[in-house]
Design an enzyme around this catalytic site. Sequence first.
Site, PDB file in Angstrom:
ATOM      1  N   HIS A 262     -44.879  -6.605 -10.535  1.00  0.00           N
ATOM      2  CA  HIS A 262     -43.872  -6.575 -11.515  1.00  0.00           C
ATOM      3  C   HIS A 262     -43.819  -6.573 -13.068  1.00  0.00           C
ATOM      4  CE1 HIS A 262     -39.045  -7.075 -12.457  1.00  0.00           C
ATOM      5  NE2 HIS A 262     -39.109  -6.114 -11.573  1.00  0.00           N
ATOM      6  N   HIS A 283     -37.926   0.525 -14.927  1.00  0.00           N
ATOM      7  CA  HIS A 283     -36.427   0.108 -15.060  1.00  0.00           C
ATOM      8  C   HIS A 283     -35.799   1.278 -16.065  1.00  0.00           C
ATOM      9  CE1 HIS A 283     -38.286  -3.901 -14.093  1.00  0.00           C
ATOM     10  NE2 HIS A 283     -37.257  -3.866 -13.440  1.00  0.00           N
ATOM     11  N   HIS A 292     -38.586  -0.286  -6.614  1.00  0.00           N
ATOM     12  CA  HIS A 292     -38.533  -1.527  -5.998  1.00  0.00           C
ATOM     13  C   HIS A 292     -38.438  -1.523  -4.498  1.00  0.00           C
ATOM     14  CE1 HIS A 292     -37.401  -2.311 -10.327  1.00  0.00           C
ATOM     15  NE2 HIS A 292     -37.756  -3.587  -9.847  1.00  0.00           N
ATOM     16  N   HIS A 417     -27.239  -5.066 -10.606  1.00  0.00           N
ATOM     17  CA  HIS A 417     -28.155  -6.096 -10.241  1.00  0.00           C
ATOM     18  C   HIS A 417     -28.793  -6.902 -11.379  1.00  0.00           C
ATOM     19  CE1 HIS A 417     -32.197  -4.997 -11.728  1.00  0.00           C
ATOM     20  NE2 HIS A 417     -32.642  -5.979 -10.915  1.00  0.00           N
ATOM     21  N   HIS A 421     -30.222 -11.689 -12.303  1.00  0.00           N
ATOM     22  CA  HIS A 421     -31.777 -12.226 -12.944  1.00  0.00           C
ATOM     23  C   HIS A 421     -31.293 -13.159 -13.886  1.00  0.00           C
ATOM     24  CE1 HIS A 421     -34.942  -9.510 -11.794  1.00  0.00           C
ATOM     25  NE2 HIS A 421     -33.675  -8.756 -11.536  1.00  0.00           N
ATOM     26  N   PHE A 438     -38.606 -10.024 -16.637  1.00  0.00           N
ATOM     27  CA  PHE A 438     -39.219  -9.176 -15.816  1.00  0.00           C
ATOM     28  C   PHE A 438     -40.647  -9.693 -15.698  1.00  0.00           C
ATOM     29  CE2 PHE A 438     -36.075  -5.502 -16.144  1.00  0.00           C
ATOM     30  CZ  PHE A 438     -35.194  -5.994 -15.316  1.00  0.00           C
ATOM     31  N   HIS A 451     -33.468  -8.260  -4.425  1.00  0.00           N
ATOM     32  CA  HIS A 451     -34.041  -6.704  -4.410  1.00  0.00           C
ATOM     33  C   HIS A 451     -33.513  -5.952  -2.846  1.00  0.00           C
ATOM     34  CE1 HIS A 451     -34.680  -5.132  -8.385  1.00  0.00           C
ATOM     35  NE2 HIS A 451     -35.114  -6.287  -8.623  1.00  0.00           N
TER      36      HIS A 451
HETATM   37 CU1  C2O Z   1     -37.524  -4.811 -11.546  1.00  0.00          CU
HETATM   38 CU2  C2O Z   1     -34.419  -6.895 -10.458  1.00  0.00          CU
HETATM   39  O1  C2O Z   1     -36.162  -6.002 -11.386  1.00  0.00           O
END
Ligand code: C2O
Length: 680
Positions: A262, A283, A292, A417, A421, A438, A451
């Site tokens: 990631h 992203h 993902h 989403h 985070h 990230f 995810h």
């Molecule tokens: Cu690549 Cu939830 O992020």
Amino acid sequence: MHDLSKLWSVHLYHYLITKFNFTKNTQNTLDYYLIHHNTRLSGLFIHGYHSPQFSQNYHPSSPRKPKPKNTQNMASFASFTAPSAATAAAYPKTPQLSAATKPPTHISHHYSSPAGHRRRTRQPLHITCDSTAPNNTPVPDNHSPTSRRDLLLGLGAGATTALTLDPFSAALARPVRGPSIEACVRATAGDQTFACCPPSFAGVDIMDFQLPSASEPVRIRRPAHLAGLDPVWLDKYKRAIKAMRCLPNDDPRSYIQQARVHCAYCNGAYVQADDTNKGLQIHYSWLFLPFHRYYIYFYERILGKLIDDPTFALPFWNWDHEDGMPIADMFKDTESPLYDPLRNPAHQLPTSLLDLDYNKRQPAVRTKEEQVRVNYAVVYNNMVSGAKRRLEFFGAKYRTGSAVPVRQSSGSCENLHNPAHIWVGDSSRALGEDMGNFYSSGRDPLFYVHHGNVDRLWNVWKTIGKFRFDFDDYDYLNASFLFYDENAKPVRVKVKDCLDNKLMRYDYEERPLPWRNFQKTPASSATVANIFGGEKTANAAEAPAVELTPLTEFPLALDSVVSVSVARPKKSRTAAEKEAQSEVLVVYGIELQGDKVVKFDVVVNDDPANPSGPDKFEYAGSFLNVPHDSMKFATNLRLDITDLVGDIGADDDDELVVTLVPRVADGPVTIAGVRIELQN
Ligand code: C2O
């Protein structure tokens, strides 16, 4: 200027070494600047990157530069003659320009952490492995090039040719072909750099991905809060994660290497295979969902392999259902391999529900019922009303040659989403580890479970209604990434092979969708009714006015609430026209530094002094940046407001008053403008 000088160093560095073939000595010097971030390369700006707003001598604690829009007297309103004339035509009840305007609402860049967020001395998680290396020791980079300099020495004529192509010409097929196999450098986040390169792909045979055999069992992913009640499955999950933590660090399937995947794709370690002067970022574009999907697909198969169970399935964090909103208990057991000490401790209480409208250090005070309602509203906005079409749901089209700093827009599924985070990560740490950046989020087992739900909602979206299907663009279908599979073998995957998860031999347990028919309600504020077309009341003349900023004052630094009147391309559209084309509100040219949390809300025809939340008609959506690399970047926010316009009774209006409400600003953000467009 410290941060900015670093940014300029990075941009300048990329630019100089690619454009002018700098000598090795010069590059060494530039490397030095990059690494030490302690110099200013002043007076030199890179075409296309320089923005006057961003380069202001900004410091969060320094006094605001006076802005012309902070009009505190009637005279200043003269400056918006044109918009006000147009607005007057659009609104029979035109905003009253009260002389007693109140000061704009300022957002403070300094917050004190509420009590309860403080706890410290983290005990590192202790896992006893029977053999091999400890799971947390630093691993040297496996790649030979240690800097951009090294990898760019190998640049040939091919890359130079690519530079001359128009990056957005549709005539040429240019799918993003994943990372260059030679090139991987240290990732950046904040002032630091990190070793994130997985074991090198250079010189090894890379297989093309094959779908698993149709005779393989289908792995059924279950909601974490329910799966955790099954002791047999839970034991497998813990054993698998423990085994992953105990693999030698140089095994591409090890815990640390999986987390690095990631980081490498998100924090500037990789460059594009076909265009090594451009970074790679998965992203902010249509690559988000397929990347993902593959990432957790391999992660799940590695876990299954490590416990020798081909049926093993990951759970998913079912945060779109009331019962699944807290972090599932299994992740909070400090003795478990599923535990990650780098989380916000206040959010690991049994009573903490994920807040999908999270404003970081200003958490909303809501009852459980209110929080559930807000969360359902956010899911509804990003899955139903605000995601009628592909571009808004998946995000911008990203092709080889697109410069990373020009990330056109995230899709609503990605926007949906993002808050988790920030909410899960430890906000007392500068970089918000683990989930809040990230570079580190792959270190938390919760990441893959979060995810899982994102991946599931991709499927759900396709069942919701018309126009909801995958892109069929060649460059989408053929975009590719590199992973290591469960046998530690490198694999090249293409987006086209992951569009049907059943063919990948995994699926999701069906769950109710309590947000599916969410009923929004009108903003309660009397001001809204008075100004934007409701019944005039006796005291309408005393209603607060909306202080409009002329569009000509953009770009502007978004450090206080801003309202702007925006023309619509077409009014009084019929139902058929609305179905044929969505009305999309675009907040464009959002510029910020990639490693800062920034959030703002967007409301339409609302009271700027009391802006509505996600469950109101007037709320259009939010922008939230999850910190990643430390480069400055620009992006757009696209919000489908077709339903919203009808809900607020503005179908026949020429213009809408759009208000941007800053909520979190860990760094400066500028906005180039706001427009409304129609889109197929
Ligand atoms: Cu690549 Cu939830 O992020």
